[in-house]
Scaffold this motif. Structure first.
Motif, PDB file in Angstrom:
ATOM      1  N   LYS A  89       0.859  -1.188   0.000  1.00 19.41           N
ATOM      2  CA  LYS A  89       0.000   0.000   0.000  1.00 19.41           C
ATOM      3  C   LYS A  89       0.897   1.241   0.000  1.00 19.41           C
ATOM      4  O   LYS A  89       2.092   1.167   0.292  1.00 19.41           O
ATOM      5  CB  LYS A  89      -0.904   0.020   1.237  1.00 19.41           C
ATOM      6  N   GLY A  90       0.314   2.366  -0.327  1.00 21.42           N
ATOM      7  CA  GLY A  90       1.077   3.612  -0.341  1.00 21.42           C
ATOM      8  C   GLY A  90       1.941   3.731  -1.581  1.00 21.42           C
ATOM      9  O   GLY A  90       1.810   2.972  -2.540  1.00 21.42           O
ATOM     10  N   SER A  91       2.848   4.671  -1.560  1.00 18.66           N
ATOM     11  CA  SER A  91       3.683   4.941  -2.737  1.00 18.66           C
ATOM     12  C   SER A  91       4.927   4.063  -2.736  1.00 18.66           C
ATOM     13  O   SER A  91       5.342   3.528  -1.709  1.00 18.66           O
ATOM     14  CB  SER A  91       4.101   6.418  -2.759  1.00 18.66           C
ATOM     15  N   LYS A  92       5.536   3.947  -3.913  1.00 19.08           N
ATOM     16  CA  LYS A  92       6.785   3.203  -4.063  1.00 19.08           C
ATOM     17  C   LYS A  92       7.906   3.951  -3.359  1.00 19.08           C
ATOM     18  O   LYS A  92       7.994   5.184  -3.420  1.00 19.08           O
ATOM     19  CB  LYS A  92       7.099   3.055  -5.555  1.00 19.08           C
ATOM     20  N   ILE A  93       8.788   3.222  -2.688  1.00 26.98           N
ATOM     21  CA  ILE A  93       9.905   3.820  -1.963  1.00 26.98           C
ATOM     22  C   ILE A  93      11.176   3.690  -2.803  1.00 26.98           C
ATOM     23  O   ILE A  93      11.545   2.588  -3.223  1.00 26.98           O
ATOM     24  CB  ILE A  93      10.106   3.140  -0.595  1.00 26.98           C
ATOM     25  N   THR A  94      11.826   4.809  -3.086  1.00 24.28           N
ATOM     26  CA  THR A  94      13.120   4.816  -3.764  1.00 24.28           C
ATOM     27  C   THR A  94      14.038   5.750  -2.998  1.00 24.28           C
ATOM     28  O   THR A  94      13.797   6.945  -2.927  1.00 24.28           O
ATOM     29  CB  THR A  94      12.995   5.291  -5.230  1.00 24.28           C
ATOM     30  N   SER A  95      15.088   5.198  -2.397  1.00 26.43           N
ATOM     31  CA  SER A  95      16.000   5.995  -1.570  1.00 26.43           C
ATOM     32  C   SER A  95      17.422   5.493  -1.721  1.00 26.43           C
ATOM     33  O   SER A  95      17.661   4.281  -1.762  1.00 26.43           O
ATOM     34  CB  SER A  95      15.607   5.904  -0.089  1.00 26.43           C
ATOM     35  N   ASN A  96      18.367   6.409  -1.772  1.00 26.30           N
ATOM     36  CA  ASN A  96      19.784   6.074  -1.711  1.00 26.30           C
ATOM     37  C   ASN A  96      20.181   6.172  -0.242  1.00 26.30           C
ATOM     38  O   ASN A  96      19.918   7.197   0.407  1.00 26.30           O
ATOM     39  CB  ASN A  96      20.594   7.060  -2.560  1.00 26.30           C
ATOM     40  N   VAL A  97      20.788   5.117   0.307  1.00 28.35           N
ATOM     41  CA  VAL A  97      21.005   5.055   1.749  1.00 28.35           C
ATOM     42  C   VAL A  97      22.418   4.616   2.103  1.00 28.35           C
ATOM     43  O   VAL A  97      23.111   3.978   1.312  1.00 28.35           O
ATOM     44  CB  VAL A  97      19.995   4.088   2.428  1.00 28.35           C
ATOM     45  N   GLU A  98      22.816   4.981   3.325  1.00 27.92           N
ATOM     46  CA  GLU A  98      24.034   4.457   3.939  1.00 27.92           C
ATOM     47  C   GLU A  98      23.701   4.091   5.372  1.00 27.92           C
ATOM     48  O   GLU A  98      22.785   4.646   5.987  1.00 27.92           O
ATOM     49  CB  GLU A  98      25.161   5.496   3.913  1.00 27.92           C
ATOM     50  N   GLU A 152      24.816   0.934   8.740  1.00 29.30           N
ATOM     51  CA  GLU A 152      25.737   0.000   9.366  1.00 29.30           C
ATOM     52  C   GLU A 152      25.058  -1.350   9.548  1.00 29.30           C
ATOM     53  O   GLU A 152      23.888  -1.420   9.928  1.00 29.30           O
ATOM     54  CB  GLU A 152      26.189   0.547  10.716  1.00 29.30           C
ATOM     55  N   ALA A 153      25.792  -2.422   9.268  1.00 23.06           N
ATOM     56  CA  ALA A 153      25.300  -3.784   9.479  1.00 23.06           C
ATOM     57  C   ALA A 153      26.449  -4.655   9.947  1.00 23.06           C
ATOM     58  O   ALA A 153      27.549  -4.572   9.400  1.00 23.06           O
ATOM     59  CB  ALA A 153      24.693  -4.349   8.195  1.00 23.06           C
ATOM     60  N   MET A 154      26.218  -5.438  10.961  1.00 24.71           N
ATOM     61  CA  MET A 154      27.251  -6.329  11.520  1.00 24.71           C
ATOM     62  C   MET A 154      28.514  -5.541  11.876  1.00 24.71           C
ATOM     63  O   MET A 154      29.635  -6.018  11.743  1.00 24.71           O
ATOM     64  CB  MET A 154      27.570  -7.471  10.540  1.00 24.71           C
ATOM     65  N   GLY A 155      28.300  -4.292  12.314  1.00 21.65           N
ATOM     66  CA  GLY A 155      29.423  -3.465  12.749  1.00 21.65           C
ATOM     67  C   GLY A 155      30.214  -2.832  11.629  1.00 21.65           C
ATOM     68  O   GLY A 155      31.273  -2.245  11.875  1.00 21.65           O
ATOM     69  N   HIS A 156      29.702  -2.885  10.391  1.00 21.25           N
ATOM     70  CA  HIS A 156      30.435  -2.348   9.247  1.00 21.25           C
ATOM     71  C   HIS A 156      29.551  -1.413   8.437  1.00 21.25           C
ATOM     72  O   HIS A 156      28.337  -1.602   8.338  1.00 21.25           O
ATOM     73  CB  HIS A 156      30.938  -3.483   8.357  1.00 21.25           C
ATOM     74  N   LYS A 157      30.184  -0.438   7.810  1.00 13.71           N
ATOM     75  CA  LYS A 157      29.460   0.503   6.973  1.00 13.71           C
ATOM     76  C   LYS A 157      28.908  -0.203   5.744  1.00 13.71           C
ATOM     77  O   LYS A 157      29.588  -1.016   5.118  1.00 13.71           O
ATOM     78  CB  LYS A 157      30.393   1.642   6.532  1.00 13.71           C
ATOM     79  N   VAL A 158      27.670   0.111   5.401  1.00 14.55           N
ATOM     80  CA  VAL A 158      27.061  -0.403   4.183  1.00 14.55           C
ATOM     81  C   VAL A 158      26.426   0.758   3.430  1.00 14.55           C
ATOM     82  O   VAL A 158      26.076   1.778   4.008  1.00 14.55           O
ATOM     83  CB  VAL A 158      25.990  -1.487   4.467  1.00 14.55           C
ATOM     84  N   TYR A 159      26.316   0.600   2.134  1.00 15.59           N
ATOM     85  CA  TYR A 159      25.675   1.608   1.306  1.00 15.59           C
ATOM     86  C   TYR A 159      24.901   0.904   0.209  1.00 15.59           C
ATOM     87  O   TYR A 159      25.194  -0.236  -0.159  1.00 15.59           O
ATOM     88  CB  TYR A 159      26.699   2.573   0.696  1.00 15.59           C
ATOM     89  N   GLY A 160      23.889   1.559  -0.309  1.00 18.91           N
ATOM     90  CA  GLY A 160      23.070   0.961  -1.359  1.00 18.91           C
ATOM     91  C   GLY A 160      21.835   1.791  -1.596  1.00 18.91           C
ATOM     92  O   GLY A 160      21.847   3.014  -1.414  1.00 18.91           O
ATOM     93  N   TYR A 161      20.755   1.130  -1.955  1.00 17.85           N
ATOM     94  CA  TYR A 161      19.538   1.864  -2.268  1.00 17.85           C
ATOM     95  C   TYR A 161      18.325   0.963  -2.078  1.00 17.85           C
ATOM     96  O   TYR A 161      18.404  -0.263  -2.180  1.00 17.85           O
ATOM     97  CB  TYR A 161      19.589   2.407  -3.701  1.00 17.85           C
ATOM     98  N   GLU A 162      17.223   1.602  -1.756  1.00 22.31           N
ATOM     99  CA  GLU A 162      15.949   0.906  -1.601  1.00 22.31           C
ATOM    100  C   GLU A 162      15.075   1.194  -2.821  1.00 22.31           C
ATOM    101  O   GLU A 162      14.962   2.338  -3.252  1.00 22.31           O
ATOM    102  CB  GLU A 162      15.215   1.373  -0.349  1.00 22.31           C
ATOM    103  N   ILE A 163      14.516   0.151  -3.386  1.00 22.89           N
ATOM    104  CA  ILE A 163      13.501   0.279  -4.444  1.00 22.89           C
ATOM    105  C   ILE A 163      12.443  -0.760  -4.128  1.00 22.89           C
ATOM    106  O   ILE A 163      12.631  -1.941  -4.417  1.00 22.89           O
ATOM    107  CB  ILE A 163      14.061  -0.039  -5.847  1.00 22.89           C
ATOM    108  N   HIS A 164      11.371  -0.351  -3.503  1.00 26.42           N
ATOM    109  CA  HIS A 164      10.363  -1.372  -3.180  1.00 26.42           C
ATOM    110  C   HIS A 164       8.985  -0.783  -2.997  1.00 26.42           C
ATOM    111  O   HIS A 164       8.810   0.364  -2.586  1.00 26.42           O
ATOM    112  CB  HIS A 164      10.773  -2.152  -1.926  1.00 26.42           C
ATOM    113  N   SER A 165       8.016  -1.612  -3.310  1.00 26.67           N
ATOM    114  CA  SER A 165       6.634  -1.350  -2.963  1.00 26.67           C
ATOM    115  C   SER A 165       6.357  -2.108  -1.670  1.00 26.67           C
ATOM    116  O   SER A 165       6.886  -3.188  -1.448  1.00 26.67           O
ATOM    117  CB  SER A 165       5.707  -1.845  -4.078  1.00 26.67           C
ATOM    118  N   GLY A 166       5.557  -1.537  -0.806  1.00 23.37           N
ATOM    119  CA  GLY A 166       5.188  -2.219   0.425  1.00 23.37           C
ATOM    120  C   GLY A 166       5.989  -1.783   1.638  1.00 23.37           C
ATOM    121  O   GLY A 166       7.109  -1.290   1.523  1.00 23.37           O
TER     122      GLY A 166
END
Length: 486
Positions: A361-370, A372-386
């Protein structure tokens, strides 16, 4: 200074990498270079720092040009949702879903927008390197074309035609493509590039002499088959497996798989093998199974269960990692509140690895993000409905969204075996990838290793690509076409 355009005799001829190579060659010469592809069809997409969605091939080409990706490089993106329909994304935002007939009728309305964007790009750069799509000789699609010869006309650009010799029939492909074009279109083709050649070039000379005589267009280079570890063309869904390696990763090849380039970073870990699988029997002794993203999550989880992956997971002892749609599948259930994929309000049971519910429901999410996971820096992007809710043990702490400080939790993890996240590109982060793989190495009594920095490696591969292409093309002639003096 005019632009220069790269078209191909077919999909996978090598247009994307040839465009990237030219971008890097000219950028290395100090020119302000800009890649452009008016329309792209791909399920491999990227989200810019502004939260706008574009094809990944133009992201690679931006890197080759030594500039940041911009949605202007790919103003129209088509993402297939079913065998008949695609989501039409215009300037990085979803517009609507259309079938082929609807889009064919809608397409002429996009020409003025493309022309305006291209003229703006051209006025602000030394050179625009334009990529076509598929083949310019798709005679059923030539009316109101905006991506091949129609785009060449908008840009008034000379065209280099790339032909793939690796699959055979290269001279027939060249001749057929050229002869199916109108006379004015044929005149735009100023050079032919024979790509992916293996062997002694002298063997080709009689064929080159004949094809040049037939089509009256010079062959400006024979480029060898290149083993460069870079993204291939967006529309070309080729799942290359690497079979050697003491750590085995199995990626489920969903019928509607998206962003399968998420797993390319594992190619650079020498002790890791990646195999795309379609049956639970193929899991074998895999150390990790990845459930990738999907353009139709509900239909794909139904397929996944129909072939028995859900039952196989009950006895599987390795790591299961879900990305985006795969993460949604790992929860208790998925509810299509607004009828995006199936009937409005329909509920589909999940794999129940997480105590979560996903609602469409709602609008599609598109975001460029940074984050931390498992104590380490991560970067990427979200593209999802829901949106996903429930009793979570969050996996990723997001602290930057579109270069602005923001704090929220993403994904889930359980029992040191189940991991899920909405972050595409998470494996690009080499420290995180090292940590994840080292948990597997420890279990197998293998020595720990550090993964390479993907950004540094990509630069090496781009330089390698540019060098090979430059050495095998008549660059002096191509510079003259583009109005460039070295």
């Amino acid at each position: 200074m005019p632009g220069i355009m790269v078209q191909g005799t077919a999909s996978s001829a090598g247009k994307s990498l040839m465009t990237a190579a030219l971008c890097r060659i000219f950028a290395n010469e100090g020119l302000k270079v800009y890649p452009f592809k008016s329309q792209n069809m791909s399920l491999n997409s990227y989200v810019t720092m502004e939260g706008l969605e574009m094809g990944r091939a133009q992201v690679l080409q931006a890197t080759a040009s030594k500039i940041d990706p911009s949605v202007l490089m790919n103003p129209i993106l088509l993402k297939p949702t079913t065998d008949r329909k695609s989501q039409v994304i215009i300037k990085g935002r979803p517009y609507m879903n259309m079938d082929a007939v609807e889009y064919f009728e809608f397409k002429p309305r996009l020409r003025d927008m493309i022309k305006e964007i291209y003229e703006e790009i051209e006025s602000n750069n030394d050179l625009v390197v334009i990529e076509g799509a598929g083949s310019p000789a798709e005679i059923n699609l030539k009316d109101n074309d905006i991506v091949n010869m129609g785009m060449a006309e908008i840009a008034d650009a000379p065209v280099l035609l790339v032909a793939d010799i690796d699959k055979g029939g290269v001279f027939a492909c060249i001749y057929g493509t050229v002869m199916l074009l109108d006379e004015n279109e044929r005149k735009r083709i100023k050079g032919i590039i024979i790509n992916k050649f293996r062997g002694d070039k002298t063997i080709l000379q009689t064929g080159i002499d004949m094809i040049e005589d037939l089509v009256k267009i010079p062959v400006v280079g024979i480029v060898p088959y290149m083993r460069v570890k870079l993204d291939e063309e967006d529309g070309a869904i080729e799942f290359e497996a690497s079979t050697s390696g003491s750590i085995k990763i199995a990626v489920i090849r969903l019928p509607r798989i998206s962003n399968f380039t998420d797993f390319d970073p594992f190619k650079f870990d020498e002790d890791v093998s990646v195999n795309f699988i379609t049956s639970p029997d193929e899991i074998g002794d895999a150390d990790m199974v990845i459930i990738p993203g999907s353009k139709n999550t509900i239909e794909d989880i139904r397929w996944l269960k129909s072939v028995g992956f859900d039952k196989a997971f009950l006895n599987y002892k390795g790591i299961i990692f879900g990305v985006c749609g795969g993460y949604q599948m790992m929860g208790k259930e998925i509810i299509d509140v607004e009828g995006w994929e199936v009937t409005k309000g329909e509920v589909e049971e999940g794999l129940k690895m997480f105590d979560t519910v996903t609602e469409f429901k709602g609008s599609k999410i598109t975001s460029n993000v940074e984050g931390e996971a498992m104590g380490h820096k991560v970067y990427g992007y979200e593209i999802h409905s829901g949106r996903t809710y429930g009793n979570m043990n969050p996996f990723v702490h997001i602290n930057l969204k579109e270069r602005k400080a923001e704090s929220y939790m993403d994904g889930d993890m359980r029992d040191g075996r189940y991991y899920g996240t909405y972050v595409h590109g998470i494996f690009d982060s080499h420290e995180f990838r090292s940590s994840l793989l080292n948990t597997i190495r420890k279990k197998k009594n293998l020595a720990e290793k550090d993964s390479i920095d993907l950004k540094e490696k990509r630069e090496e591969e781009l330089e390698k690509l540019a060098q090979i292409v430059e050495e095998n093309l008549d660059m002096e002639y191509i510079r003259s076409l583009a109005g460039i003096k070295k």
